[in-house]
Enzyme design. Structure first.
Site, mmCIF file in Angstrom:
data_model
loop_
_atom_site.group_PDB
_atom_site.id
_atom_site.type_symbol
_atom_site.label_atom_id
_atom_site.label_comp_id
_atom_site.label_asym_id
_atom_site.label_seq_id
_atom_site.Cartn_x
_atom_site.Cartn_y
_atom_site.Cartn_z
ATOM 1 N N LYS A 22 26.005 22.384 -22.397
ATOM 2 C CA LYS A 22 26.052 21.748 -23.718
ATOM 3 C C LYS A 22 25.303 20.421 -23.725
ATOM 4 O O LYS A 22 24.515 20.151 -24.629
ATOM 5 C CB LYS A 22 27.506 21.521 -24.116
ATOM 6 N N ASN A 23 25.531 19.600 -22.710
ATOM 7 C CA ASN A 23 24.939 18.260 -22.712
ATOM 8 C C ASN A 23 23.461 18.250 -22.356
ATOM 9 O O ASN A 23 22.819 17.199 -22.404
ATOM 10 C CB ASN A 23 25.714 17.340 -21.764
ATOM 11 N N CYS A 117 33.751 12.733 -30.691
ATOM 12 C CA CYS A 117 35.097 12.593 -30.151
ATOM 13 C C CYS A 117 35.548 11.134 -30.188
ATOM 14 O O CYS A 117 34.768 10.222 -29.912
ATOM 15 C CB CYS A 117 35.154 13.089 -28.708
ATOM 16 N N ARG A 122 31.284 3.786 -28.260
ATOM 17 C CA ARG A 122 30.012 4.128 -27.614
ATOM 18 C C ARG A 122 28.899 3.567 -28.492
ATOM 19 O O ARG A 122 28.295 4.267 -29.285
ATOM 20 C CB ARG A 122 29.905 5.648 -27.445
ATOM 21 N N ASP A 306 33.790 13.423 -17.800
ATOM 22 C CA ASP A 306 34.094 14.672 -18.503
ATOM 23 C C ASP A 306 34.985 15.615 -17.691
ATOM 24 O O ASP A 306 35.398 16.663 -18.201
ATOM 25 C CB ASP A 306 32.802 15.398 -18.894
ATOM 26 N N ARG A 398 33.615 23.067 -29.404
ATOM 27 C CA ARG A 398 32.426 22.215 -29.355
ATOM 28 C C ARG A 398 31.747 22.297 -27.988
ATOM 29 O O ARG A 398 30.542 22.038 -27.879
ATOM 30 C CB ARG A 398 32.791 20.760 -29.653
#
Length: 423
Positions: A22-23, A117, A122, A306, A398
């Protein structure tokens, strides 16, 4: 609203295939906007964040096509709109990644300040500072980032703190800048390296990916390419922790062990037997209860933030007491209250969670609060006696592709209940 319902107590056994990261796929899809020809991206996971990214690119005029294998073709040649609206950006923080490519390729961008999230502050100031260093005019007005530049110019950018999306945004922008750019204190994550690989395959000239210094020689244009996204190391780690918590034996395939050294080392500390091959990892707890471990999150190659929630969940049923220290995000222990509903013994002290393992968790209704927290709660449900019901599973969707089906392949008693069934 959908729920995931789990009847715990089954040791997991078997093999599970890892999806694309995903990232990595989100910035890669966005980076395709820098090309003046179509690009094809494969090994794309079927995730809500991918769908949102595709919708965002489509709204701006990119043409997208998807085949049955989730290979996506992106054609940016008809791009006419350079705005990322709030209704899309608010659901996914990675939307800010369109900022650098839009300014570099088209000279302008309007990007709503992002959401995502609720795991802590951030700030986007590092993104804005980097673009200004490259010569862009940047302002924030009415909740939007507005950036303009005739053509960006190479510069030396030093990040005050390590930022993954900041590194990616500025790296993408610098690819089409005039001259050479140097990014100091750059993020070293495998997903950043994968993005650099994608950009280089389009014709970019990036050196130093995987180190803390990137050197980007700007080029006049980028073309199209075909590229396969790397495996998801966080999904990989999550299924390995599931094997450890349930005292089972799990093999993950289509993985990259070299991206998970810190996680594999910690799993070995729990007493698991860890075996790796070129593209697989196996964990075998041999029916034993795991031992508690201390972890401290930090930027790659240290232990990933994570994976913090998953190891917090592991410590709740492990032998002994483990201290989990979070140094990346200041609000990433929202899962603790939900784990306590299952009977976990956790005490928060500053940015640390002191977790004393208990012999047994018990099932209860719990609520997912963010993407990785939701994974930790599902893992806890796998070992809790009775039924655990996880609400707000859109967080899970997600970042995890069909998590209930993959865990089901390993023997978990887990199912998704949607709509009226969950009412």
């Amino acid at each position: 609203m959908a729920q995931i319902r789990i009847s715990g107590g089954v040791p997991l056994e078997g093999e599970v295939r890892i999806s694309g990261a995903k990232n990595a796929v989100l910035p890669i899809l966005v980076a395709s906007l820098l090309g003046d020809e179509p690009s094809q991206v494969s090994n794309v996971p079927h995730l809500q964040d991918v769908t949102t990214t595709m919708e965002l690119l489509g709204r701006m005029g990119a043409q997208l096509a998807v085949d049955e294998r989730m290979q996506i073709e992106i054609d940016p040649r008809e791009m006419r709109d350079f705005e990322a609206p709030y209704e899309l950006v608010k659901t996914m923080r990675a939307s800010i990644l369109v900022l650098g490519p839009l300014v570099a390729r088209f000279g302008r961008a309007i990007v709503s300040l992002p959401g995502g999230c609720a795991i802590g502050s951030r700030p986007v100031n590092l993104h804005l500072h980097g673009l200004r260093q490259l010569g862009a005019e940047v302002s924030v007005e009415n909740g939007n980032i507005i950036a303009r530049a005739d053509r960006l110019k190479g510069a030396r950018i030093v990040f005050d703190t390590v930022t993954v999306t900041g590194t990616e945004n500025i790296m993408m922008a610098a690819c089409l800048a005039r001259g050479t750019s140097v990014i100091e204190n750059a993020a070293q994550e495998p997903e950043v390296v994968d993005l650099a690989g994608f950009l280089n395959s389009m014709g970019a000239r990036i050196e130093g990916a995987g180190t803390n210094t990137l050197v980007i020689e700007g080029v006049e244009r980028l073309g199209g390419t075909k590229y396969s996204v790397l495996p998801d190391r966080i999904e990989t780690g999550t299924y390995l922790v599931a094997g450890a918590m349930t005292s089972g034996r799990v093999r993950v395939t289509r993985a990259r062990p070299r991206d998970l050294d810190a996680v594999i080392d910690k799993l070995a500390e729990t007493g698991a037997v860890m075996t790796t091959g070129e593209d697989w990892i196996e964990i075998d707890m041999r029916g034993r209860r795991p031992k508690s471990v201390d972890i401290t999150t930090a930027p790659y190659p240290a232990f990933p933030t994570d994976m913090q929630a998953q190891f917090t969940a592991l410590n709740t049923i492990a032998e002994g007491t483990g201290i989990v220290t979070e140094t990346v995000f200041e609000n990433r222990f929202m899962h603790v209250q939900e784990l306590q509903r299952l009977g976990a013994d956790i005490r928060l002290k500053g940015n640390s969670a002191i977790v004393r393992g208990v012999a047994q968790l018990t099932g209860a209704p719990i609520m997912a609060t963010d993407l990785r927290a939701s994974a930790g709660l599902v893992l806890a449900g796998l070992v809790a006696r009775g039924q655990t019901v996880v609400d707000r599973v859109y967080h899970i969707d997600r970042g995890y592709e069909i998590i209930e089906e993959k865990l089901g392949q390993l023997g978990a008693r887990i199912r998704r209940v949607s709509g009226k069934q969950a009412a």
